[in-house]
Motif scaffolding. Structure first.
Motif, short mmCIF file in Angstrom:
data_model
loop_
_atom_site.label_atom_id
_atom_site.label_comp_id
_atom_site.label_asym_id
_atom_site.label_seq_id
_atom_site.Cartn_x
_atom_site.Cartn_y
_atom_site.Cartn_z
N ARG A 202 7.45 -3.78 -6.48
CA ARG A 202 8.39 -4.73 -5.87
C ARG A 202 7.68 -5.59 -4.82
NH1 ARG A 202 11.73 -0.32 -6.13
NH2 ARG A 202 11.49 0.16 -3.91
N ALA A 203 6.79 -4.98 -4.06
CA ALA A 203 6.05 -5.73 -3.04
C ALA A 203 5.16 -6.79 -3.67
CB ALA A 203 5.23 -4.78 -2.18
N LEU B 228 0.81 -1.22 0.00
CA LEU B 228 0.00 0.00 0.00
C LEU B 228 0.84 1.28 0.00
CD1 LEU B 228 -2.65 -1.16 2.62
CD2 LEU B 228 -2.83 -1.19 0.12
N ASP B 229 2.13 1.14 -0.22
CA ASP B 229 3.04 2.29 -0.21
C ASP B 229 2.62 3.33 -1.27
OD1 ASP B 229 5.99 2.82 0.97
OD2 ASP B 229 5.79 3.69 -1.05
N PRO B 230 2.83 4.61 -0.99
CA PRO B 230 2.49 5.65 -1.98
C PRO B 230 3.31 5.56 -3.28
CG PRO B 230 2.80 6.63 0.19
CD PRO B 230 3.22 5.19 0.29
N ALA C 123 2.18 -6.21 -12.13
CA ALA C 123 2.77 -6.98 -11.03
C ALA C 123 1.68 -7.42 -10.05
CB ALA C 123 3.84 -6.17 -10.32
N GLN C 124 0.73 -6.55 -9.77
CA GLN C 124 -0.36 -6.90 -8.86
C GLN C 124 -1.21 -8.02 -9.44
OE1 GLN C 124 -1.98 -2.94 -8.75
NE2 GLN C 124 -1.03 -2.46 -6.77
N LEU C 125 -1.52 -7.93 -10.72
CA LEU C 125 -2.32 -8.97 -11.36
C LEU C 125 -1.59 -10.31 -11.37
CD1 LEU C 125 -3.73 -6.90 -14.36
CD2 LEU C 125 -4.94 -7.55 -12.26
N GLU D 4 7.24 -9.60 -4.53
CA GLU D 4 7.62 -10.36 -3.33
C GLU D 4 6.52 -11.33 -2.90
OE1 GLU D 4 9.03 -8.00 -0.05
OE2 GLU D 4 10.26 -6.77 -1.39
N VAL D 5 5.28 -10.99 -3.18
CA VAL D 5 4.17 -11.90 -2.85
C VAL D 5 4.43 -13.26 -3.48
CG1 VAL D 5 1.71 -12.36 -3.25
CG2 VAL D 5 2.45 -10.10 -2.48
N ASN D 6 4.92 -13.26 -4.70
CA ASN D 6 5.16 -14.52 -5.43
C ASN D 6 6.29 -15.33 -4.82
OD1 ASN D 6 3.23 -13.60 -7.26
ND2 ASN D 6 4.77 -12.58 -8.49
N ASP D 7 7.20 -14.68 -4.12
CA ASP D 7 8.35 -15.37 -3.54
C ASP D 7 8.00 -16.18 -2.30
OD1 ASP D 7 9.85 -14.15 -5.53
OD2 ASP D 7 10.55 -12.53 -4.22
#
Length: 106
Positions: free
Chosen positions: A23-24, A14-16, A62-64, A27-30
């Motif tokens: 990048r976050a 949720l970073d601005p 990246a989110q998708l 990281e979810v995928n990792d």
């Protein structure tokens, strides 16, 4: 996943800064095997809401991708990603539009 680590991941999702969010999402995928079923479904719901309001195309992609990977865990259902319906597909490049459509059809 330990609560502290999970909350830190949520914070950076949720970073601005769109580069940090991108990048976050990567990281979810990792960490897919580290999430409990509740954590996986909550992350997918959060990412779906974030994607619905994402202005940066690279971050949205990246989110998708992270949502797709979370769905593959078997802990995420269509209801968790229903906010993707709020995305205006006409404003997206064709490849990302197809990506959203595929996720909604899953």
């Amino acid at each position: 996943m330990e609560s502290r680590t999970y909350l830190q991941l949520v914070r950076v999702l949720l970073d601005p800064d769109p580069a940090v969010r991108e990048r976050a999402a990567d990281e979810v995928n990792d960490c897919l095997s580290a999430y409990s079923p509740a954590q996986a479904s909550a992350l997918a719901t959060l990412l779906s809401a974030a994607a619905a309001s994402e202005a940066n195309t690279k971050t949205l992609e990246a989110q998708l991708h992270a949502i797709l990977e979370l769905m593959a865990t078997g802990h995420v259902g269509p209801g968790h990603v229903s906010q993707l319906q709020d995305i205006d597909l006409a404003k997206l490049p064709t490849d990302i539009r197809d990506y959203v459509h595929d996720l909604l059809e899953s």
